[in-house]
Design a protein around this motif. Structure first.
Motif, PDB file in Angstrom:
ATOM      1  N   GLU A  80       1.512  13.706 -23.124  1.00  0.00           N
ATOM      2  CA  GLU A  80       0.967  12.630 -23.946  1.00  0.00           C
ATOM      3  C   GLU A  80      -0.244  11.957 -23.305  1.00  0.00           C
ATOM      4  OE1 GLU A  80       4.728  10.769 -26.103  1.00  0.00           O
ATOM      5  OE2 GLU A  80       5.049  11.039 -23.932  1.00  0.00           O
ATOM      6  N   LEU A  81      -0.495  12.262 -22.028  1.00  0.00           N
ATOM      7  CA  LEU A  81      -1.607  11.631 -21.325  1.00  0.00           C
ATOM      8  C   LEU A  81      -1.948  12.442 -20.086  1.00  0.00           C
ATOM      9  CD1 LEU A  81      -0.570   9.615 -18.584  1.00  0.00           C
ATOM     10  CD2 LEU A  81       0.973   9.170 -20.478  1.00  0.00           C
ATOM     11  N   VAL A  82      -3.083  12.106 -19.485  1.00  0.00           N
ATOM     12  CA  VAL A  82      -3.488  12.708 -18.213  1.00  0.00           C
ATOM     13  C   VAL A  82      -3.472  11.602 -17.164  1.00  0.00           C
ATOM     14  CG1 VAL A  82      -5.370  13.839 -16.962  1.00  0.00           C
ATOM     15  CG2 VAL A  82      -4.814  14.550 -19.302  1.00  0.00           C
ATOM     16  N   HIS A  83      -2.796  11.866 -16.062  1.00  0.00           N
ATOM     17  CA  HIS A  83      -2.545  10.898 -14.990  1.00  0.00           C
ATOM     18  C   HIS A  83      -3.430  11.183 -13.777  1.00  0.00           C
ATOM     19  CE1 HIS A  83      -0.276   8.582 -12.040  1.00  0.00           C
ATOM     20  NE2 HIS A  83      -0.057   9.677 -11.346  1.00  0.00           N
ATOM     21  N   HIS A  84      -3.954  10.111 -13.167  1.00  0.00           N
ATOM     22  CA  HIS A  84      -4.657  10.201 -11.885  1.00  0.00           C
ATOM     23  C   HIS A  84      -3.608  10.105 -10.780  1.00  0.00           C
ATOM     24  CE1 HIS A  84      -8.121   8.944 -14.346  1.00  0.00           C
ATOM     25  NE2 HIS A  84      -8.802   9.650 -13.468  1.00  0.00           N
ATOM     26  N   ILE A  85      -3.418  11.155 -10.023  1.00  0.00           N
ATOM     27  CA  ILE A  85      -2.437  11.168  -8.938  1.00  0.00           C
ATOM     28  C   ILE A  85      -2.839  10.169  -7.854  1.00  0.00           C
ATOM     29  CG2 ILE A  85      -1.360  12.601  -7.151  1.00  0.00           C
ATOM     30  CD1 ILE A  85      -1.868  15.008  -9.159  1.00  0.00           C
ATOM     31  N   PRO A 136      -4.627   6.910  -7.520  1.00  0.00           N
ATOM     32  CA  PRO A 136      -4.963   5.901  -8.529  1.00  0.00           C
ATOM     33  C   PRO A 136      -6.469   5.650  -8.670  1.00  0.00           C
ATOM     34  CG  PRO A 136      -3.119   5.154  -7.201  1.00  0.00           C
ATOM     35  CD  PRO A 136      -3.643   6.407  -6.544  1.00  0.00           C
ATOM     36  N   LEU A 137      -6.923   5.626  -9.915  1.00  0.00           N
ATOM     37  CA  LEU A 137      -8.342   5.424 -10.227  1.00  0.00           C
ATOM     38  C   LEU A 137      -8.901   4.156  -9.599  1.00  0.00           C
ATOM     39  CD1 LEU A 137     -10.889   6.202 -11.849  1.00  0.00           C
ATOM     40  CD2 LEU A 137      -9.914   4.929 -13.762  1.00  0.00           C
ATOM     41  N   LYS A 138      -8.126   3.086  -9.649  1.00  0.00           N
ATOM     42  CA  LYS A 138      -8.594   1.795  -9.131  1.00  0.00           C
ATOM     43  C   LYS A 138      -8.935   1.872  -7.638  1.00  0.00           C
ATOM     44  CE  LYS A 138      -5.409  -1.256  -9.438  1.00  0.00           C
ATOM     45  NZ  LYS A 138      -4.463  -2.299  -9.801  1.00  0.00           N
ATOM     46  N   GLU A 139      -8.167   2.630  -6.880  1.00  0.00           N
ATOM     47  CA  GLU A 139      -8.379   2.726  -5.428  1.00  0.00           C
ATOM     48  C   GLU A 139      -9.235   3.918  -5.019  1.00  0.00           C
ATOM     49  OE1 GLU A 139      -4.783   1.964  -2.995  1.00  0.00           O
ATOM     50  OE2 GLU A 139      -3.841   1.802  -4.974  1.00  0.00           O
ATOM     51  N   PHE A 140      -9.276   4.942  -5.857  1.00  0.00           N
ATOM     52  CA  PHE A 140      -9.971   6.180  -5.503  1.00  0.00           C
ATOM     53  C   PHE A 140     -10.892   6.636  -6.637  1.00  0.00           C
ATOM     54  CE2 PHE A 140      -5.867   6.091  -3.369  1.00  0.00           C
ATOM     55  CZ  PHE A 140      -6.223   6.294  -2.041  1.00  0.00           C
ATOM     56  N   PRO A 141     -11.881   5.821  -7.010  1.00  0.00           N
ATOM     57  CA  PRO A 141     -12.752   6.215  -8.123  1.00  0.00           C
ATOM     58  C   PRO A 141     -13.525   7.508  -7.836  1.00  0.00           C
ATOM     59  CG  PRO A 141     -13.636   4.297  -6.976  1.00  0.00           C
ATOM     60  CD  PRO A 141     -12.263   4.530  -6.426  1.00  0.00           C
ATOM     61  N   GLU A 142     -13.701   7.839  -6.572  1.00  0.00           N
ATOM     62  CA  GLU A 142     -14.425   9.065  -6.219  1.00  0.00           C
ATOM     63  C   GLU A 142     -13.667  10.329  -6.639  1.00  0.00           C
ATOM     64  OE1 GLU A 142     -12.214   7.840  -2.366  1.00  0.00           O
ATOM     65  OE2 GLU A 142     -13.004   6.895  -4.175  1.00  0.00           O
ATOM     66  N   TYR A 143     -12.368  10.205  -6.908  1.00  0.00           N
ATOM     67  CA  TYR A 143     -11.555  11.355  -7.333  1.00  0.00           C
ATOM     68  C   TYR A 143     -11.280  11.340  -8.836  1.00  0.00           C
ATOM     69  CZ  TYR A 143     -10.460  11.599  -2.299  1.00  0.00           C
ATOM     70  OH  TYR A 143     -10.534  11.686  -0.937  1.00  0.00           O
ATOM     71  N   ALA A 144     -11.926  10.462  -9.565  1.00  0.00           N
ATOM     72  CA  ALA A 144     -11.623  10.232 -10.983  1.00  0.00           C
ATOM     73  C   ALA A 144     -11.667  11.491 -11.839  1.00  0.00           C
ATOM     74  CB  ALA A 144     -12.569   9.184 -11.558  1.00  0.00           C
ATOM     75  N   LEU A 145     -12.594  12.385 -11.559  1.00  0.00           N
ATOM     76  CA  LEU A 145     -12.767  13.560 -12.409  1.00  0.00           C
ATOM     77  C   LEU A 145     -12.465  14.873 -11.686  1.00  0.00           C
ATOM     78  CD1 LEU A 145     -16.017  12.391 -14.232  1.00  0.00           C
ATOM     79  CD2 LEU A 145     -13.686  12.404 -15.146  1.00  0.00           C
ATOM     80  N   GLU A 146     -11.773  14.778 -10.564  1.00  0.00           N
ATOM     81  CA  GLU A 146     -11.401  15.974  -9.806  1.00  0.00           C
ATOM     82  C   GLU A 146     -10.172  16.634 -10.448  1.00  0.00           C
ATOM     83  OE1 GLU A 146     -13.044  17.320  -7.374  1.00  0.00           O
ATOM     84  OE2 GLU A 146     -14.453  15.698  -6.957  1.00  0.00           O
ATOM     85  N   ASN A 147     -10.273  17.914 -10.738  1.00  0.00           N
ATOM     86  CA  ASN A 147      -9.154  18.617 -11.382  1.00  0.00           C
ATOM     87  C   ASN A 147      -7.857  18.491 -10.595  1.00  0.00           C
ATOM     88  OD1 ASN A 147     -10.814  19.424 -13.463  1.00  0.00           O
ATOM     89  ND2 ASN A 147     -11.129  21.488 -12.658  1.00  0.00           N
ATOM     90  N   TRP A 148      -7.923  18.591  -9.273  1.00  0.00           N
ATOM     91  CA  TRP A 148      -6.719  18.549  -8.449  1.00  0.00           C
ATOM     92  C   TRP A 148      -6.035  17.183  -8.501  1.00  0.00           C
ATOM     93  CZ3 TRP A 148      -6.980  14.743  -4.943  1.00  0.00           C
ATOM     94  CH2 TRP A 148      -8.239  14.345  -4.482  1.00  0.00           C
ATOM     95  N   ASN A 149      -6.750  16.142  -8.921  1.00  0.00           N
ATOM     96  CA  ASN A 149      -6.205  14.786  -8.977  1.00  0.00           C
ATOM     97  C   ASN A 149      -5.657  14.433 -10.359  1.00  0.00           C
ATOM     98  OD1 ASN A 149      -5.663  12.151  -7.894  1.00  0.00           O
ATOM     99  ND2 ASN A 149      -7.470  11.412  -8.950  1.00  0.00           N
ATOM    100  N   LEU A 150      -5.686  15.358 -11.288  1.00  0.00           N
ATOM    101  CA  LEU A 150      -5.285  15.067 -12.660  1.00  0.00           C
ATOM    102  C   LEU A 150      -4.134  15.959 -13.087  1.00  0.00           C
ATOM    103  CD1 LEU A 150      -8.908  14.833 -14.053  1.00  0.00           C
ATOM    104  CD2 LEU A 150      -7.367  12.924 -13.551  1.00  0.00           C
ATOM    105  N   ILE A 151      -3.178  15.362 -13.799  1.00  0.00           N
ATOM    106  CA  ILE A 151      -1.986  16.085 -14.227  1.00  0.00           C
ATOM    107  C   ILE A 151      -1.554  15.577 -15.599  1.00  0.00           C
ATOM    108  CG2 ILE A 151      -0.485  14.463 -12.986  1.00  0.00           C
ATOM    109  CD1 ILE A 151       1.421  16.777 -12.419  1.00  0.00           C
TER     110      ILE A 151
END
Length: 120
Positions: A41-46, A48-63
């Motif tokens: 139902e959604l895509v999660h930032h493993i 957290p976006l608030k603390e790690f904006p540099e990983y926001a669009l990294e495939n490995w950080n999304l589930i």
């Protein structure tokens, strides 16, 4: 009320979210890990976006997740990661050789019903 993050309204995020859902077959990846077929139902930032904006669009950080599984990863009162969320972050960091801040290394403590700290 929770502040809305304009990142989630961006074209880059909408495109990436669609790619991640397709990658994961539109299935909740945590449920799949336990042999259950549950729609995502959604895509999660493993991380957290608030603390790690540099990983926001990294495939490995999304589930891709269901809301039920997603809610097990965050304390909805504090918006902090739960122990399950921390464990997912640590597994992902190890797999991708990502340094993890100290705050995520120690087990998360919460108050037990008798008021004493309890380590999960």
């Amino acid at each position: 009320m929770k502040e809305k993050n304009s990142f989630y309204d961006s074209a880059k995020w909408r495109e990436k979210k669609g790619r991640i859902l397709r990658r994961d077959g539109y299935q909740c990846q945590i449920s799949k890990r336990f042999g259950r077929a549950v729609p995502a139902e959604l895509v999660h930032h493993i991380f957290p976006l608030k603390e790690f904006p540099e990983y926001a669009l990294e495939n490995w950080n999304l589930i891709s997740l269901s809301w039920k599984e997603h809610n097990k990863l965050h304390d909805r009162q504090t918006d902090e990661l739960t122990e399950q969320g921390r464990q997912l972050l640590l597994r992902t960091a190890r797999k991708n050789n990502i340094a993890v801040p100290d705050k995520y290394m120690a087990p998360i403590k919460r108050k037990h019903t008798n008021g004493r700290p309890h380590t999960i």
